[in-house]
Design a protein around this motif. Structure first.
Motif, mmCIF file in Angstrom:
data_model
loop_
_atom_site.group_PDB
_atom_site.id
_atom_site.type_symbol
_atom_site.label_atom_id
_atom_site.label_comp_id
_atom_site.label_asym_id
_atom_site.label_seq_id
_atom_site.Cartn_x
_atom_site.Cartn_y
_atom_site.Cartn_z
ATOM 1 N N ALA A 1 -2.868 43.864 -38.465
ATOM 2 C CA ALA A 1 -4.217 43.407 -38.119
ATOM 3 C C ALA A 1 -5.271 44.191 -38.887
ATOM 4 C CB ALA A 1 -4.447 43.535 -36.617
ATOM 5 N N VAL A 2 -5.068 45.497 -39.021
ATOM 6 C CA VAL A 2 -6.022 46.303 -39.790
ATOM 7 C C VAL A 2 -6.014 45.855 -41.252
ATOM 8 C CG1 VAL A 2 -6.635 48.640 -40.503
ATOM 9 C CG2 VAL A 2 -5.805 48.236 -38.183
ATOM 10 N N GLN A 3 -4.840 45.525 -41.773
ATOM 11 C CA GLN A 3 -4.759 44.990 -43.135
ATOM 12 C C GLN A 3 -5.505 43.660 -43.240
ATOM 13 O OE1 GLN A 3 -3.202 46.398 -46.045
ATOM 14 N NE2 GLN A 3 -4.495 44.767 -46.894
ATOM 15 N N ALA A 4 -5.440 42.861 -42.180
ATOM 16 C CA ALA A 4 -6.157 41.576 -42.186
ATOM 17 C C ALA A 4 -7.666 41.779 -42.227
ATOM 18 C CB ALA A 4 -5.753 40.750 -40.965
ATOM 19 N N ILE A 5 -8.142 42.894 -41.692
ATOM 20 C CA ILE A 5 -9.568 43.217 -41.843
ATOM 21 C C ILE A 5 -9.865 43.503 -43.311
ATOM 22 C CG2 ILE A 5 -11.405 44.848 -41.274
ATOM 23 C CD1 ILE A 5 -10.033 45.347 -38.600
ATOM 24 N N VAL A 6 -9.012 44.303 -43.942
ATOM 25 C CA VAL A 6 -9.174 44.615 -45.365
ATOM 26 C C VAL A 6 -9.194 43.334 -46.198
ATOM 27 C CG1 VAL A 6 -8.146 45.797 -47.355
ATOM 28 C CG2 VAL A 6 -8.066 46.868 -45.083
ATOM 29 N N ASP A 7 -8.344 42.378 -45.812
ATOM 30 C CA ASP A 7 -8.229 41.117 -46.552
ATOM 31 C C ASP A 7 -9.321 40.113 -46.196
ATOM 32 O OD1 ASP A 7 -5.955 42.201 -47.681
ATOM 33 O OD2 ASP A 7 -4.583 41.204 -46.273
ATOM 34 N N GLY A 8 -10.141 40.434 -45.197
ATOM 35 C CA GLY A 8 -11.269 39.585 -44.843
ATOM 36 C C GLY A 8 -11.007 38.553 -43.769
ATOM 37 N N TRP A 9 -9.791 38.502 -43.224
ATOM 38 C CA TRP A 9 -9.479 37.478 -42.234
ATOM 39 C C TRP A 9 -9.914 37.861 -40.823
ATOM 40 C CZ3 TRP A 9 -8.401 32.630 -43.241
ATOM 41 C CH2 TRP A 9 -7.904 32.293 -44.500
ATOM 42 N N LEU A 10 -9.834 39.130 -40.488
ATOM 43 C CA LEU A 10 -10.307 39.602 -39.190
ATOM 44 C C LEU A 10 -11.617 40.360 -39.375
ATOM 45 C CD1 LEU A 10 -7.447 38.806 -38.250
ATOM 46 C CD2 LEU A 10 -7.391 40.914 -36.895
ATOM 47 N N GLY B 1 -6.719 25.230 -44.612
ATOM 48 C CA GLY B 1 -7.565 25.348 -45.793
ATOM 49 C C GLY B 1 -8.806 26.198 -45.608
ATOM 50 N N LYS B 2 -8.850 26.981 -44.544
ATOM 51 C CA LYS B 2 -10.003 27.841 -44.311
ATOM 52 C C LYS B 2 -9.946 29.061 -45.232
ATOM 53 C CE LYS B 2 -11.561 25.435 -40.758
ATOM 54 N NZ LYS B 2 -12.849 24.701 -40.795
ATOM 55 N N GLU B 3 -11.111 29.648 -45.472
ATOM 56 C CA GLU B 3 -11.211 30.850 -46.286
ATOM 57 C C GLU B 3 -11.481 32.054 -45.379
ATOM 58 O OE1 GLU B 3 -10.702 31.085 -49.526
ATOM 59 O OE2 GLU B 3 -10.284 28.922 -49.666
ATOM 60 N N PRO B 4 -11.148 33.272 -45.863
ATOM 61 C CA PRO B 4 -11.436 34.469 -45.060
ATOM 62 C C PRO B 4 -12.907 34.538 -44.666
ATOM 63 C CG PRO B 4 -10.056 35.032 -46.928
ATOM 64 C CD PRO B 4 -10.472 33.604 -47.124
ATOM 65 N N GLY B 5 -13.162 34.739 -43.398
ATOM 66 C CA GLY B 5 -14.531 34.857 -42.912
ATOM 67 C C GLY B 5 -15.162 33.556 -42.474
ATOM 68 N N ASP B 6 -14.523 32.414 -42.746
ATOM 69 C CA ASP B 6 -15.088 31.137 -42.296
ATOM 70 C C ASP B 6 -15.227 31.133 -40.774
ATOM 71 O OD1 ASP B 6 -15.206 30.219 -44.865
ATOM 72 O OD2 ASP B 6 -13.524 28.809 -44.693
ATOM 73 N N ILE B 7 -14.216 31.632 -40.097
ATOM 74 C CA ILE B 7 -14.242 31.777 -38.644
ATOM 75 C C ILE B 7 -14.033 33.256 -38.342
ATOM 76 C CG2 ILE B 7 -13.059 31.228 -36.468
ATOM 77 C CD1 ILE B 7 -12.394 28.497 -37.641
ATOM 78 N N LYS B 8 -14.937 33.838 -37.595
ATOM 79 C CA LYS B 8 -14.872 35.260 -37.306
ATOM 80 C C LYS B 8 -13.836 35.515 -36.206
ATOM 81 C CE LYS B 8 -18.364 35.839 -40.095
ATOM 82 N NZ LYS B 8 -18.125 36.373 -41.471
ATOM 83 N N ILE B 9 -12.943 36.447 -36.461
ATOM 84 C CA ILE B 9 -11.895 36.769 -35.502
ATOM 85 C C ILE B 9 -12.021 38.227 -35.081
ATOM 86 C CG2 ILE B 9 -9.416 36.884 -35.060
ATOM 87 C CD1 ILE B 9 -8.992 34.804 -37.225
ATOM 88 N N VAL B 10 -12.040 38.432 -33.772
ATOM 89 C CA VAL B 10 -12.022 39.775 -33.189
ATOM 90 C C VAL B 10 -10.806 39.847 -32.271
ATOM 91 C CG1 VAL B 10 -13.217 41.450 -31.734
ATOM 92 C CG2 VAL B 10 -14.533 40.010 -33.312
ATOM 93 N N SER B 11 -10.044 40.926 -32.370
ATOM 94 C CA SER B 11 -8.849 41.039 -31.530
ATOM 95 C C SER B 11 -8.717 42.449 -30.972
ATOM 96 C CB SER B 11 -7.595 40.649 -32.320
ATOM 97 O OG SER B 11 -7.328 41.591 -33.333
ATOM 98 N N VAL B 12 -7.664 42.627 -30.187
ATOM 99 C CA VAL B 12 -7.405 43.920 -29.533
ATOM 100 C C VAL B 12 -5.968 44.346 -29.808
ATOM 101 C CG1 VAL B 12 -7.402 45.198 -27.356
ATOM 102 C CG2 VAL B 12 -8.986 43.277 -27.666
ATOM 103 N N ASP B 13 -5.778 45.552 -30.222
ATOM 104 C CA ASP B 13 -4.489 46.253 -30.336
ATOM 105 C C ASP B 13 -4.562 47.371 -31.370
ATOM 106 O OD1 ASP B 13 -2.828 45.419 -28.328
ATOM 107 O OD2 ASP B 13 -1.632 44.059 -29.549
ATOM 108 N N GLY B 14 -4.721 47.002 -32.642
ATOM 109 C CA GLY B 14 -4.756 48.016 -33.694
ATOM 110 C C GLY B 14 -3.469 48.136 -34.474
ATOM 111 N N THR B 15 -2.720 47.032 -34.601
ATOM 112 C CA THR B 15 -1.503 47.063 -35.405
ATOM 113 C C THR B 15 -1.866 47.146 -36.890
ATOM 114 O OG1 THR B 15 -1.338 44.651 -35.641
ATOM 115 C CG2 THR B 15 -0.331 45.639 -33.690
ATOM 116 N N ARG B 16 -0.941 47.653 -37.666
ATOM 117 C CA ARG B 16 -1.206 47.811 -39.099
ATOM 118 C C ARG B 16 -1.478 46.467 -39.767
ATOM 119 N NH1 ARG B 16 2.483 52.096 -42.003
ATOM 120 N NH2 ARG B 16 1.591 53.172 -40.201
#
Length: 356
Positions: free
Chosen positions: A296-305, A279-294
């Motif tokens: 994951a980049v989309q998840a940044i756009v969506d606010g999750w990463l 039940g968490k919302e985008p940005g409730d927990i900040k996530i930083v990762s490594v790789d650069g898959t499409r």
């Protein structure tokens, strides 16, 4: 570090094509200070600074025509991971582009014993060049001994093996994983304002990528943000499903967690699934990762990463370029370190087409 403009990217690519990542030791060339561009890798470390070098004469092998040679590529992990898919495809594409007539590709399916057997079989089949993406850093002695007896040069990509360059293998081509960990820490510090509780989803044990990404992150946090507490660490084995399972446990045991550092994108995306389920919302927990898959980049756009540090898997051009230079008698450094970009909210949308 921010990605270059299209003009700068073109200049970076031009620099790569003219730069010898494996220049002669007596003629070191300064590498361009540029990030990797779509489908390419830009060398970060000047060849003269990369450490010991190796020539064909020192190695003791015989020159052969790369186009007519039997070349073996050993992939380590199941190709469910976008990194591995892009990596293998890059090797295949570049071999085809160069007109290499016989490329033998194996996949160890994430089993180290199978990878050792795979490479031994490639040697028995008469390969003259080996490109290996190692699953583990240790345990390669049987393969190295057999390859040395036949003077088969080995190029390792994306992970290193614990052995002696020029004697046991030719060179390693990959990222600076310790630096990736430091840069991930910088983005986490930025995201949390320098304080809070952070969990680490560790990669698979037994390889230098996990060790260095972990140490780089921890050292940077300790140095720059003492008010950030690393309160949870558990391996997610670089797998999405495992990353989800570990994050589900994390939410139960550490409900006050503020940030998650995932040592690859697959675990980060698994963490996102777990957070959504809780039940968490985008940005409730900040996530930083490594790789650069499409994804994951989309998840940044969506606010999750919050941010992703790239680790470029497109090793084909640089691996074969390095092999050719070696066969031409040039001195090859023991490490060819590439430069990787960052993705965040400022560039993720525009960069989706460049991610893999």
């Amino acid at each position: 570090m921010r990605p270059p403009t299209m003009k700068a990217a073109g200049l970076a690519l031009a620099a790569l094509l003219t730069l010898s990542a494996c220049a002669k030791a007596e003629e070191p060339v300064a590498a361009p200070a540029a990030t990797s561009t779509a489908g390419q890798q830009v060398v970060q470390t000047p060849a003269g600074d990369a450490g010991p070098t190796c020539t064909l004469e020192q190695f003791g092998g015989e020159k052969f025509d790369l186009k007519t040679a039997v070349v073996g590529f050993s992939q380590s992990e199941k190709e469910a991971n976008p990194f591995r898919i892009a990596e293998t495809q890059s090797i295949r594409d570049e071999a085809a582009k160069l007109g290499i007539t016989e490329l033998k590709v194996t996949n160890a399916q994430s089993q180290f014993s199978k990878q050792i057997t795979d490479v031994q079989q490639l040697i028995a089949q008469g390969v003259q060049l080996l490109v290996i993406a190692p699953l583990n850093s240790d345990g390669w002695e049987p393969v190295l001994q057999q390859a040395a007896e036949k003077k088969i040069p080995i190029i390792t990509v994306d992970r290193q093996i614990n052995a002696k360059p020029c004697d046991d293998y030719l060179t390693f081509i990959g990222s600076d994983f310790y630096e990736q960990g430091k840069r991930a820490a910088d983005r986490m510090i930025e995201a949390l304002g320098g304080k809070g509780k952070v969990a680490i989803l560790l990669g698979s044990p037994g390889n230098n990528v996990t060790t260095e990404r972990t140490n780089g992150f921890k050292d940077r946090v300790k140095e720059q943000a003492p008010e950030i507490e690393i309160s949870f660490e558990q391996t997610g084995e670089f797998a999405r499903e495992k990353g989800q399972q570990v994050t589900e446990q994390l939410i139960q045991s550490n409900p006050d967690i503020n940030g998650i550092y995932a040592e690859n994108d697959e675990m980060a995306l698994g963490a996102v699934t777990a957070l959504k389920g809780a039940g968490k919302e985008p940005g409730d927990i900040k996530i930083v990762s490594v790789d650069g898959t499409r994804s994951a980049v989309q998840a940044i756009v969506d606010g999750w990463l919050y941010a992703v540090i790239e680790s470029n898997p497109r090793f084909g051009p640089l691996a074969f370029q390095t092999a050719q230079r070696f066969l031409d008698g040039e001195a090859i450094p023991d490490k060819v370190i590439i430069s990787d970009r960052d993705y965040d909210a400022s560039n993720a949308q525009d960069s989706l087409g460049e991610a893999y």
